[in-house]
Design a protein around this motif. Sequence first.
Motif, PDB file in Angstrom:
ATOM      1  N   ILE A   1      26.088  54.122  -6.826  1.00 17.40           N
ATOM      2  CA  ILE A   1      26.203  53.173  -5.124  1.00 17.40           C
ATOM      3  C   ILE A   1      26.268  54.586  -5.086  1.00 17.40           C
ATOM      4  O   ILE A   1      24.897  53.835  -4.274  1.00 17.40           O
ATOM      5  CB  ILE A   1      28.013  53.003  -5.041  1.00 17.40           C
ATOM      6  CG1 ILE A   1      28.276  52.215  -6.317  1.00 17.40           C
ATOM      7  CG2 ILE A   1      27.427  52.718  -3.995  1.00 17.40           C
ATOM      8  CD1 ILE A   1      27.554  50.449  -4.903  1.00 17.40           C
TER       9      ILE A   1
ATOM     10  N   ASN B   1      22.036  54.754  -5.601  1.00 23.04           N
ATOM     11  CA  ASN B   1      20.574  53.664  -5.882  1.00 23.04           C
ATOM     12  C   ASN B   1      21.242  53.288  -4.055  1.00 23.04           C
ATOM     13  O   ASN B   1      20.103  52.267  -4.158  1.00 23.04           O
ATOM     14  CB  ASN B   1      21.120  52.523  -6.791  1.00 23.04           C
ATOM     15  CG  ASN B   1      20.841  53.381  -8.280  1.00 23.04           C
ATOM     16  OD1 ASN B   1      20.911  54.362  -8.524  1.00 23.04           O
ATOM     17  ND2 ASN B   1      20.419  51.893  -9.067  1.00 23.04           N
ATOM     18  N   LEU B   2      21.765  53.585  -3.625  1.00 20.02           N
ATOM     19  CA  LEU B   2      22.806  52.777  -1.910  1.00 20.02           C
ATOM     20  C   LEU B   2      22.506  54.037  -0.804  1.00 20.02           C
ATOM     21  O   LEU B   2      22.267  53.779  -0.440  1.00 20.02           O
ATOM     22  CB  LEU B   2      23.729  51.799  -2.834  1.00 20.02           C
ATOM     23  CG  LEU B   2      24.243  51.090  -1.106  1.00 20.02           C
ATOM     24  CD1 LEU B   2      22.868  50.776  -0.810  1.00 20.02           C
ATOM     25  CD2 LEU B   2      24.813  50.336  -1.198  1.00 20.02           C
ATOM     26  N   SER B   3      24.219  54.542  -1.580  1.00 17.78           N
ATOM     27  CA  SER B   3      24.374  55.575  -0.388  1.00 17.78           C
ATOM     28  C   SER B   3      22.583  56.731   0.587  1.00 17.78           C
ATOM     29  O   SER B   3      22.717  56.968   1.261  1.00 17.78           O
ATOM     30  CB  SER B   3      25.322  56.318  -0.161  1.00 17.78           C
ATOM     31  OG  SER B   3      26.489  55.617  -0.811  1.00 17.78           O
TER      32      SER B   3
ATOM     33  N   TYR C   1      24.907  48.283 -10.734  1.00 17.49           N
ATOM     34  CA  TYR C   1      22.641  48.452  -9.814  1.00 17.49           C
ATOM     35  C   TYR C   1      23.209  46.906  -9.183  1.00 17.49           C
ATOM     36  O   TYR C   1      22.353  47.606  -8.245  1.00 17.49           O
ATOM     37  CB  TYR C   1      22.455  47.718 -11.140  1.00 17.49           C
ATOM     38  CG  TYR C   1      20.913  48.026 -10.892  1.00 17.49           C
ATOM     39  CD1 TYR C   1      20.843  49.338 -10.676  1.00 17.49           C
ATOM     40  CD2 TYR C   1      20.355  47.045 -10.947  1.00 17.49           C
ATOM     41  CE1 TYR C   1      19.060  49.169 -11.264  1.00 17.49           C
ATOM     42  CE2 TYR C   1      18.543  47.257 -10.902  1.00 17.49           C
ATOM     43  CZ  TYR C   1      18.045  48.925 -10.967  1.00 17.49           C
ATOM     44  OH  TYR C   1      17.509  48.737 -11.073  1.00 17.49           O
TER      45      TYR C   1
ATOM     46  N   ALA D   1      24.425  47.148  -5.710  1.00 12.42           N
ATOM     47  CA  ALA D   1      23.969  48.583  -4.669  1.00 12.42           C
ATOM     48  C   ALA D   1      22.684  47.906  -4.515  1.00 12.42           C
ATOM     49  O   ALA D   1      22.808  48.268  -3.096  1.00 12.42           O
ATOM     50  CB  ALA D   1      23.421  49.643  -5.720  1.00 12.42           C
ATOM     51  N   LYS D   2      21.607  47.260  -5.450  1.00 10.09           N
ATOM     52  CA  LYS D   2      20.504  46.679  -4.598  1.00 10.09           C
ATOM     53  C   LYS D   2      20.574  45.799  -3.894  1.00 10.09           C
ATOM     54  O   LYS D   2      19.913  45.351  -2.863  1.00 10.09           O
ATOM     55  CB  LYS D   2      19.697  46.113  -6.008  1.00 10.09           C
ATOM     56  CG  LYS D   2      19.668  47.480  -7.371  1.00 10.09           C
ATOM     57  CD  LYS D   2      18.369  48.573  -6.525  1.00 10.09           C
ATOM     58  CE  LYS D   2      17.852  49.168  -7.325  1.00 10.09           C
ATOM     59  NZ  LYS D   2      16.769  50.042  -6.975  1.00 10.09           N
TER      60      LYS D   2
END
Length: 264
Positions: free
Chosen positions: A115, A118-120, A159, A162-163
């Motif tokens: 997280i 790949n996201l924050s 994953y 996050a995506k």
Amino acid sequence: MPTAAQGSSVQGKVALVTGSTSGIGLGIALALAEQGARLMLNGFGDVEGAVALVRKHDAGARHHGADMSKPAEVEAMVRACEREHGRVDILVNNAGIQHVAPIHQFPQERWDAIIAINLSSAFHALRAALPGMRSRNWGRVINVASVHGLVASVDKSAYVAAKHGLVGLTKVAALENATTGVTVNAVCPGWVLTPLVQKQVDARAAADKVDNAEATRRLLGEKQPSMQFTTPEQIAGLCLFLCSPAADNVRGQSWALDGGWTAQ
Ligand code: NAD
């Protein structure tokens, strides 16, 4: 003698590409540099090899070693790019990791790392880079999401979460900047043969007791109707289009390059 970069829409632009020492990020960084952009690379592993490749096209290319799981380091990377290259015109949020396991066996620490990276990290980089882009009324943000930003697969909870989050963040950022010259879009590749995916091919070969070629065929056959990997060069080509004037009004989109995966 005119060069390929002359007349390119990224000529002289400053591009910051996270996770660009390998795979898709390196492909995007190389394509941007070939077209005359000035690069700030990021990522671990073979840093010297990646920098040397990009410097064949952009002698002034730099690298920043920020860990994308650490918000303060993400912000420091953006500030370093502004300090060393003068600004950030193109931000490609690409760094990413994977871990494959069912939810009931998924390590908490892997969830947090996926997280964060790949996201924050995309939020933290956007937050730091947007004021400069808005003040100059030009910017391009490209979030490297995935087909897993659009559909799910088993064993990829962190994953996929996050995506999907990155696709949502892309839409909000695009809307907040819709009346400016700053566009925000996502690209959504299917399988691309990079170190991140080779690990999954290896796991498949071991589990099914087959060789690399058969494991690859099975992996593609499950999801990707074209039976071809998408290449970093193809993804880079879409990124160049998104940086061009033809894409000035492409906003908040998540564009799949997936051999038909999400058409099924
Ligand atoms: P890769 O493993 O080849 O490259 C990942 C890059 O991210 C490397 O440069 C690595 O050093 C960097 N990185 C990893 N953790 C980092 C951290 N904490 N801080 C800074 N950098 C870090 O993987 P790839 O396949 O090129 O993946 C790139 C992106 O593309 C990822 O976001 C991935 O989810 C996405 N993607 C990959 C595929 C595929 O099939 N390979 C498909 C869809 C989307």
